[in-house]
Design a protein around this motif. Structure first.
Motif, PDB file in Angstrom:
ATOM      1  N   PHE A 550       0.833  -1.206   0.000  1.00  0.00           N
ATOM      2  CA  PHE A 550       0.000   0.000   0.000  1.00  0.00           C
ATOM      3  C   PHE A 550       0.869   1.258   0.000  1.00  0.00           C
ATOM      4  CE2 PHE A 550       0.600  -0.788   4.555  1.00  0.00           C
ATOM      5  CZ  PHE A 550       0.957   0.474   5.022  1.00  0.00           C
ATOM      6  N   ILE A 551       0.224   2.349  -0.416  1.00  0.00           N
ATOM      7  CA  ILE A 551       0.781   3.697  -0.280  1.00  0.00           C
ATOM      8  C   ILE A 551      -0.170   4.471   0.622  1.00  0.00           C
ATOM      9  CG2 ILE A 551       1.193   5.886  -1.480  1.00  0.00           C
ATOM     10  CD1 ILE A 551       2.050   4.327  -3.900  1.00  0.00           C
ATOM     11  N   GLU A 552       0.374   5.237   1.564  1.00  0.00           N
ATOM     12  CA  GLU A 552      -0.469   5.998   2.490  1.00  0.00           C
ATOM     13  C   GLU A 552      -0.226   7.490   2.322  1.00  0.00           C
ATOM     14  OE1 GLU A 552      -1.311   6.721   7.270  1.00  0.00           O
ATOM     15  OE2 GLU A 552       0.192   5.241   6.632  1.00  0.00           O
ATOM     16  N   LEU A 553      -1.334   8.234   2.194  1.00  0.00           N
ATOM     17  CA  LEU A 553      -1.318   9.696   2.219  1.00  0.00           C
ATOM     18  C   LEU A 553      -2.128  10.158   3.424  1.00  0.00           C
ATOM     19  CD1 LEU A 553      -2.114  10.432  -1.548  1.00  0.00           C
ATOM     20  CD2 LEU A 553       0.133  10.278  -0.492  1.00  0.00           C
ATOM     21  N   ARG A 554      -1.817  11.338   3.938  1.00  0.00           N
ATOM     22  CA  ARG A 554      -2.559  11.815   5.104  1.00  0.00           C
ATOM     23  C   ARG A 554      -2.690  13.332   5.032  1.00  0.00           C
ATOM     24  NH1 ARG A 554      -0.175   9.839  10.578  1.00  0.00           N
ATOM     25  NH2 ARG A 554      -0.601   7.844   9.512  1.00  0.00           N
ATOM     26  N   GLY A 555      -3.839  13.837   5.508  1.00  0.00           N
ATOM     27  CA  GLY A 555      -4.077  15.271   5.555  1.00  0.00           C
ATOM     28  C   GLY A 555      -3.266  15.934   6.646  1.00  0.00           C
ATOM     29  N   TYR A 556      -3.332  17.263   6.714  1.00  0.00           N
ATOM     30  CA  TYR A 556      -2.534  18.014   7.684  1.00  0.00           C
ATOM     31  C   TYR A 556      -3.213  19.356   7.969  1.00  0.00           C
ATOM     32  CZ  TYR A 556      -0.963  20.063   3.246  1.00  0.00           C
ATOM     33  OH  TYR A 556      -0.917  20.643   2.016  1.00  0.00           O
ATOM     34  N   PRO A 557      -2.832  20.064   9.037  1.00  0.00           N
ATOM     35  CA  PRO A 557      -3.449  21.360   9.353  1.00  0.00           C
ATOM     36  C   PRO A 557      -3.066  22.413   8.315  1.00  0.00           C
ATOM     37  CG  PRO A 557      -2.363  20.407  11.272  1.00  0.00           C
ATOM     38  CD  PRO A 557      -1.915  19.610  10.082  1.00  0.00           C
ATOM     39  N   LEU A 558      -4.052  23.234   7.927  1.00  0.00           N
ATOM     40  CA  LEU A 558      -3.795  24.303   6.969  1.00  0.00           C
ATOM     41  C   LEU A 558      -4.879  25.357   7.107  1.00  0.00           C
ATOM     42  CD1 LEU A 558      -6.143  23.279   4.900  1.00  0.00           C
ATOM     43  CD2 LEU A 558      -4.312  22.017   3.829  1.00  0.00           C
ATOM     44  N   TYR A 559      -4.845  26.342   6.215  1.00  0.00           N
ATOM     45  CA  TYR A 559      -5.868  27.383   6.203  1.00  0.00           C
ATOM     46  C   TYR A 559      -6.722  27.244   4.939  1.00  0.00           C
ATOM     47  CZ  TYR A 559      -4.224  30.019  10.233  1.00  0.00           C
ATOM     48  OH  TYR A 559      -3.916  30.408  11.500  1.00  0.00           O
ATOM     49  N   ALA A 560      -8.051  27.457   5.102  1.00  0.00           N
ATOM     50  CA  ALA A 560      -8.984  27.374   3.975  1.00  0.00           C
ATOM     51  C   ALA A 560      -9.822  28.640   3.920  1.00  0.00           C
ATOM     52  CB  ALA A 560      -9.882  26.150   4.110  1.00  0.00           C
ATOM     53  N   ILE A 561     -10.182  29.066   2.693  1.00  0.00           N
ATOM     54  CA  ILE A 561     -11.025  30.253   2.544  1.00  0.00           C
ATOM     55  C   ILE A 561     -12.468  29.879   2.809  1.00  0.00           C
ATOM     56  CG2 ILE A 561     -11.356  29.942   0.056  1.00  0.00           C
ATOM     57  CD1 ILE A 561     -11.002  33.311   1.904  1.00  0.00           C
ATOM     58  N   THR A 562     -13.177  30.704   3.563  1.00  0.00           N
ATOM     59  CA  THR A 562     -14.587  30.501   3.875  1.00  0.00           C
ATOM     60  C   THR A 562     -15.280  31.848   3.760  1.00  0.00           C
ATOM     61  OG1 THR A 562     -14.566  31.042   6.236  1.00  0.00           O
ATOM     62  CG2 THR A 562     -13.805  28.821   5.606  1.00  0.00           C
ATOM     63  N   PRO A 563     -16.627  31.873   3.827  1.00  0.00           N
ATOM     64  CA  PRO A 563     -17.320  33.169   3.832  1.00  0.00           C
ATOM     65  C   PRO A 563     -16.896  34.058   4.998  1.00  0.00           C
ATOM     66  CG  PRO A 563     -18.855  31.415   3.340  1.00  0.00           C
ATOM     67  CD  PRO A 563     -17.570  30.757   3.734  1.00  0.00           C
ATOM     68  N   GLY A 565     -13.698  34.386   5.838  1.00  0.00           N
ATOM     69  CA  GLY A 565     -12.283  34.633   5.640  1.00  0.00           C
ATOM     70  C   GLY A 565     -11.468  33.359   5.738  1.00  0.00           C
ATOM     71  N   TRP A 566     -10.154  33.506   5.862  1.00  0.00           N
ATOM     72  CA  TRP A 566      -9.275  32.350   5.993  1.00  0.00           C
ATOM     73  C   TRP A 566      -9.414  31.772   7.392  1.00  0.00           C
ATOM     74  CZ3 TRP A 566      -7.108  30.159   1.944  1.00  0.00           C
ATOM     75  CH2 TRP A 566      -6.934  30.916   0.788  1.00  0.00           C
TER      76      TRP A 566
END
Length: 611
Positions: A550-563, A565-566
């Motif tokens: 298998f290959i494993e990918l994983r998410g991480y903390p970041l900033y996203a744009i929303t109504p 703001g970031w």
């Protein structure tokens, strides 16, 4: 049929008699045979009159939904058109007369001069699907036009303007796109006008108007939607001060603060302090509720994905239905006349479906109910697919030089739409080709047109003859026709036989909506093939590990744009696994660890025919 079934719903009314009134006198009446079709959408209702005869009334009209208290009056339903027109044939109001549980009459009111035309008959259908080619456009009404309309209709006062402003804001309370955000801006302008009116009344009467704190609340929440956090916070704090002043000036004893909006204002203040802790230090004491900052619109436009909004999948289905309808009409005409040219024209329309079918096939839209099997299995269509771009260009040349539809339609409404759609298909598929043409997963079969080349199997490319899986390529595409959901590793709901497409792309250009740099990890996307929509929003992930299986990918903390703001978001709970045996993909797993959920996507040849 219940009376309320008709309210804000589509229906078909057959009229047999009419009356026309002006200045309180009947100026005409008689027998008429016409159908009046009402088609309701989420924000308005449109009326189409099949035959107006000699009556001076537009055959189509639209009425925007307002407040129920204004639309449901005694024995009738009343719809109004907010934008007044100088056209003497355009109705500004429609009244449905209710008798028992049905509509017995429909009254249209026109201005300049004031006239009324009433149609009498019976409802013969209710809740029918749209029969007119009409796609609702959410056109943003400007604050200026709304205020002008209220003044023209002599309804311009603080209470009415506040009611209209609240209704307008509710239409865009979930705003996320630049166009929707513009609706919030127009709502804010309306609330600012109410604020100015109430401030003047406060000065004239020497006491704070009871409605003012609620105006502060809506000005604050509009600014919050526009990511003007400091302004929203300052206005909400000032609104709480106004609550105390209203209580001080009120003639009522022990007036409850929540009655005039104190709780709502506190909720906004607490929300802002919890999510933007620095705002308390940055906010000044001075506040101007009339200040409007629209910088968020430019920010969202900059960070929103670039999409073609002018044509949708629905538009392709509509033009396909139109072509089929034309063929059905020509077939009936041939049955009556036996004219060979009519039959040839009917058969000739088939080729104009080719680009639609090729597009649907390429993007796995699986519109089996639409596709004509005789057409897709024909040698002509198969020849068309060998060079789709050239085929579309040939059709465009035919439409431009001597369109078949100019000859068979009195008012040709097909040619121009086909030209737009064909150009859209070329642009869309050219984009796909550019994305995939250098993808090592893409089979280089010469019999597959480059414009529509896609991965046809679920296997990774290998390095030479090695059976060890290659490094994850720039783009990995996996098609699943069955998935199973697990909660705490217990299967739930059973295997779901659904078509899904999973794409894992190398992050070459960042990701729209996220504050990440190009070159940082991968972007994982999952699409629902039946609806052609995203099943999951794009998730940035990073490579974690690879093994022999298998290959494993994983998410991480970041900033996203929303109504708002970031905003910080943490995708660490998301994981994506690609499982394989001897270099052949067996299945993929999406993990949502915070919910102890795992979804296993697999491809089963046994159920391919069922789907």
């Amino acid at each position: 049929m219940e009376y309320m079934e008709l309210y804000r719903n589509s229906f078909l009314f057959h009229a047999i008699r009419f009356e026309e009134w002006s200045n309180g006198q009947c100026i005409g009446n008689g027998v008429i045979e016409t159908d009046i079709m009402a088609e309701a959408s989420k924000s308005n209702i449109r009326f189409y009159i099949s035959s107006t005869g000699n009556l001076k009334i537009s055959s189509s009209s639209v009425f925007e939904f307002s407040d129920e208290s204004e639309e449901l009056i005694l024995d009738r339903i009343i719809y109004s058109h907010e934008v007044l027109s100088a056209d003497p044939t355009e109705p500004v109001e429609c009244q449905l007369f209710i008798t028992g549980s049905t509509v017995s009459g429909i009254r249209f009111t026109m201005l300049t001069p004031l006239r009324v035309i009433e149609f009498y008959g019976t409802v013969i259908e209710i809740g029918q699907p749209y029969r007119h080619v009409y796609k609702e456009q959410d056109k943003i009404k400007t604050a200026e036009s709304i205020i002008s309309n209220l003044k023209t209709s002599h309804r311009y006062d603080a209470d009415k303007l506040m009611e209209v402003a609240v209704n307008h804001f509710e239409l865009y309370s979930d705003a996320s796109t630049p166009e929707q955000i513009k609706g919030v801006v127009e709502s804010l302008k309306l609330f600012v006008e109410v604020y100015k009116m109430l401030t003047k009344m406060t000065f004239d009467e020497n006491k704070v108007h009871m409605l003012l704190p609620k105006v502060y609340f809506f000005i604050s929440i509009c600014n919050l939607k526009l990511c003007n956090i400091s302004q929203a916070y300052a206005v909400a704090k000032e609104g709480l001060v106004k609550v105390d002043e209203v209580i001080r000036d009120s003639v009522f004893e022990n007036l409850p603060p929540n009655l005039i909006g104190a709780d709502d204002l506190r909720d906004i203040i607490i929300h802002i302090e919890n999510n933007y802790p620095g705002v308390k230090n940055s906010s000044s004491n001075a506040v101007n509720p009339c200040f409007i900052d629209t910088g968020i619109i430019e920010s969202i436009e900059k960070n929103s994905p670039e999409i073609l909004r002018d044509i949708s999948t629905d538009d392709l289905e509509i033009i396909h239905d139109k072509l089929c309808s034309l063929q059905a009409s020509l077939n009936k005409l041939f049955d009556k006349t036996g004219n060979r040219k009519v039959l040839d024209a009917k058969n000739d329309i088939d080729k104009y479906k080719y680009p639609l079918y090729a597009y649907w096939e390429s993007f796995d839209l699986y519109l089996n109910s639409k596709v004509d099997p005789q057409v897709v299995n024909s040698p002509n269509y198969q020849a068309f697919k060998t060079d789709i771009q050239a085929g579309i260009h040939n059709l465009l040349c035919e439409l431009e030089e001597s369109s078949l539809f100019h000859k068979i339609l009195r008012d040709d409404d097909v040619t121009e739409r086909l030209v737009s759609i064909y150009n859209y298909i070329i642009d869309k598929t050219e984009t796909l080709r550019n994305e995939l043409v250098n993808n090592e997963l893409m089979p280089q079969h010469t019999n597959i047109p480059a414009i529509f080349r896609r991965q046809t199997g679920n296997s990774l490319s290998l390095n030479g003859d090695s059976q060890i899986i290659a490094e994850l390529p720039d783009m990995f595409v996996y098609k699943s026709n069955e998935h199973q959901r697990y909660e705490y590793e217990t299967p739930v709901m059973g295997p779901q036989k659904c078509l899904r497409t999973i794409i894992v792309e190398l992050n070459k250009n960042g990701c729209d909506g996220y504050d990440i740099q190009p070159g940082d990890g991968y972007i994982v996307k999952i699409f629902n093939n039946e609806t052609a929509n995203a099943q999951m929003s794009a998730k940035p992930m990073r490579f974690v590990q690879s093994t022999d299986s298998f290959i494993e990918l994983r998410g991480y903390p970041l900033y996203a744009i929303t109504p708002f703001g970031w905003q910080p978001v943490d995708y660490s709970s998301y994981g994506f696994f690609i499982h394989y045996t001897n270099g052949i993909i067996t299945h993929c797993d999406l993990h949502m660890r915070d919910r102890n959920v795992r979804i296993e996507y697999r491809y089963t040849k046994l159920i391919e025919s069922e789907l």
